[in-house]
Design an enzyme around this catalytic site. Sequence first.
Site, PDB file in Angstrom:
ATOM      1  N   SER A 173     -11.801  -4.065  10.895  1.00  0.00           N
ATOM      2  CA  SER A 173     -10.925  -3.455  10.088  1.00  0.00           C
ATOM      3  C   SER A 173      -9.405  -4.300  10.877  1.00  0.00           C
ATOM      4  CB  SER A 173     -10.960  -2.486   8.894  1.00  0.00           C
ATOM      5  OG  SER A 173      -9.899  -2.328   7.978  1.00  0.00           O
TER       6      SER A 173
ATOM      7  N   TYR B  64     -10.838   6.762   8.164  1.00  0.00           N
ATOM      8  CA  TYR B  64     -11.079   5.782   7.794  1.00  0.00           C
ATOM      9  C   TYR B  64     -11.047   4.892   8.578  1.00  0.00           C
ATOM     10  CZ  TYR B  64     -12.354   0.954   6.700  1.00  0.00           C
ATOM     11  OH  TYR B  64     -12.815  -0.354   6.614  1.00  0.00           O
TER      12      TYR B  64
ATOM     13  N   LYS C 149     -13.658   3.234  12.101  1.00  0.00           N
ATOM     14  CA  LYS C 149     -13.262   1.610  12.688  1.00  0.00           C
ATOM     15  C   LYS C 149     -13.354   1.718  14.329  1.00  0.00           C
ATOM     16  CE  LYS C 149     -14.878   0.505   9.218  1.00  0.00           C
ATOM     17  NZ  LYS C 149     -16.804  -0.066   8.300  1.00  0.00           N
TER      18      LYS C 149
HETATM   19  C1  WQD Z   1      -3.101  -4.379  -0.193  1.00  0.00           C
HETATM   20  C2  WQD Z   1      -1.265  -4.576  -0.985  1.00  0.00           C
HETATM   21  C3  WQD Z   1      -0.607  -2.173  -1.772  1.00  0.00           C
HETATM   22  C4  WQD Z   1      -2.988  -1.242  -4.926  1.00  0.00           C
HETATM   23  C5  WQD Z   1      -7.102  -1.312   2.347  1.00  0.00           C
HETATM   24  C6  WQD Z   1      -7.374  -0.759   3.337  1.00  0.00           C
HETATM   25  C7  WQD Z   1      -8.952  -1.731   4.633  1.00  0.00           C
HETATM   26  C8  WQD Z   1      -9.776  -2.377   3.620  1.00  0.00           C
HETATM   27  C9  WQD Z   1      -9.402  -3.132   3.051  1.00  0.00           C
HETATM   28  C10 WQD Z   1     -11.539  -1.731   3.825  1.00  0.00           C
HETATM   29  C11 WQD Z   1      -0.943  -2.956  -0.228  1.00  0.00           C
HETATM   30  C12 WQD Z   1      -0.433  -2.561  -3.056  1.00  0.00           C
HETATM   31  C13 WQD Z   1      -2.819  -1.695  -3.888  1.00  0.00           C
HETATM   32  C14 WQD Z   1      -1.944  -1.008  -5.795  1.00  0.00           C
HETATM   33  C15 WQD Z   1      -0.073  -2.345  -5.405  1.00  0.00           C
HETATM   34  N1  WQD Z   1     -10.685  -2.277   3.450  1.00  0.00           N
HETATM   35  N2  WQD Z   1      -0.812  -2.315  -3.865  1.00  0.00           N
HETATM   36  N3  WQD Z   1      -0.816  -1.957  -5.899  1.00  0.00           N
HETATM   37  O1  WQD Z   1      -4.432  -1.560   1.812  1.00  0.00           O
HETATM   38  O2  WQD Z   1      -4.037  -3.332   3.013  1.00  0.00           O
HETATM   39  O3  WQD Z   1      -5.991  -2.473   2.678  1.00  0.00           O
HETATM   40  O4  WQD Z   1      -8.765  -2.531   1.466  1.00  0.00           O
HETATM   41  O5  WQD Z   1     -11.939  -1.800   4.801  1.00  0.00           O
HETATM   42  O6  WQD Z   1      -8.932  -0.823   5.299  1.00  0.00           O
HETATM   43  O7  WQD Z   1      -6.014   0.017   4.114  1.00  0.00           O
HETATM   44  O8  WQD Z   1      -5.716  -3.382   0.274  1.00  0.00           O
HETATM   45  O9  WQD Z   1      -5.603  -3.445  -1.524  1.00  0.00           O
HETATM   46  O10 WQD Z   1      -5.276  -0.995  -0.845  1.00  0.00           O
HETATM   47  O11 WQD Z   1      -3.215  -3.329  -0.644  1.00  0.00           O
HETATM   48  O12 WQD Z   1       1.423  -2.372  -4.669  1.00  0.00           O
HETATM   49  O13 WQD Z   1      -2.450  -0.796  -7.059  1.00  0.00           O
HETATM   50  O14 WQD Z   1      -1.185  -4.027  -2.686  1.00  0.00           O
HETATM   51  O15 WQD Z   1       0.899  -1.230  -1.265  1.00  0.00           O
HETATM   52  O16 WQD Z   1       0.700  -3.762  -0.350  1.00  0.00           O
HETATM   53  P1  WQD Z   1      -4.893  -2.445   1.700  1.00  0.00           P
HETATM   54  P2  WQD Z   1      -4.887  -2.730  -0.694  1.00  0.00           P
END
Ligand code: WQD
Length: 342
Positions: A129, A154, A158
């Site tokens: 990741s 987590y 990785k």
């Molecule tokens: C994306 C953007 C949030 C939810 C995570 C893991 C990563 C991988 C992918 C496994 C950010 C914003 C999110 C919400 C929001 N997983 N957001 N409201 O955090 O980039 O990555 O998932 O491998 O390891 O860390 O993905 O989709 O949670 O967030 O504003 O309800 O959307 O702040 O900017 P992230 P995400």
Amino acid sequence: MAEKKKILVTGGLGFIGSHTVVELQHEGFEVVIIDNLSNSSLEVLEGITRITGKTPAFEKMDLRDKAAVSAFFANHPDVSGVIHFAASKAVGESVDQPLLYYENNINTLIYILQELRDKGESCFIFSSSCTVYGQADELPITESAPVKKAESPYGNTKQIGEEIIADTCNVHHGLKAISLRYFNPIGAHPTVEIGELPLGVPQNLVPFITQTGAGVRKELSVFGGDYPTPDGTGIRDYIHVVDLAKAHVVALQRLLHGDNKENYEVFNVGTGTGSSVLEVIKSFESVSGEKLHYKIVDRRPGDITAAYADTTKANRELGWEAKSTLDEAMRSAWAWEKKIRS
Ligand code: WQD
């Protein structure tokens, strides 16, 4: 007709795993899936069969059972390669339950690598990741960007996983491996037969958006509107899950054909384009024709400001690039949401 190579896909009923099984079958591979069904369901096996017309072999197994892992490899000496998806992946949960994550994500990796070491020749693809980069100092992010201290257990699993694989390949030269560092996988298969199963409250942005659009959630909370980005919201590299699945097949073929330049290689798998949360919302509204209810709230602890991939290495070495746009990926995610709510 070349004999069909048998590939083990652990976590093959999960979101990315199931889409990869479909692409492997399209390429003529024989697939055997191991999954413990902790975050997936047997309906996914039916979905895969409806897409490809072939039902992959399936064994329900918890990879924390070392004896069961050894018995599997004894029963399947003809496995040519392993694509390892099976792992716990909820960032927040990992903070609350670190030992669950270290046991499930690290012990299982070790048990599989021990079997591959003993087999001699084998190929291994690891689900890693972009989280290993933390907030990178430079954008877009290349594979030579420094790995930073993980923000969560987590993310640490990785990083540790990659190091375990690298050290193992370094001494057991029959084992060839590639780590694919995913950016943000989204969307669903264009047939709408498989997609991301909605288990619990979505932690990730796109499933939360589509569930809000479907009325399952009242409104989306945008985590932070004061980031140092053009519109103040976080930027990520959203890649269609089918593009990501295809990257696994080309990476596996690189190893099976002996085209790898090192025994252990790492590739970023993204689109190379960053999109802000507000841009993702706009994409949803454009493909769905619906206005999304959302409010901007405080930042989520542990979130980085921006991440998107430099995909030069994967483009050049794997001959792979992401084909789908954000709108196309969002359209597939919305189609899937409507299907599972129908
Ligand atoms: C994306 C953007 C949030 C939810 C995570 C893991 C990563 C991988 C992918 C496994 C950010 C914003 C999110 C919400 C929001 N997983 N957001 N409201 O955090 O980039 O990555 O998932 O491998 O390891 O860390 O993905 O989709 O949670 O967030 O504003 O309800 O959307 O702040 O900017 P992230 P995400």
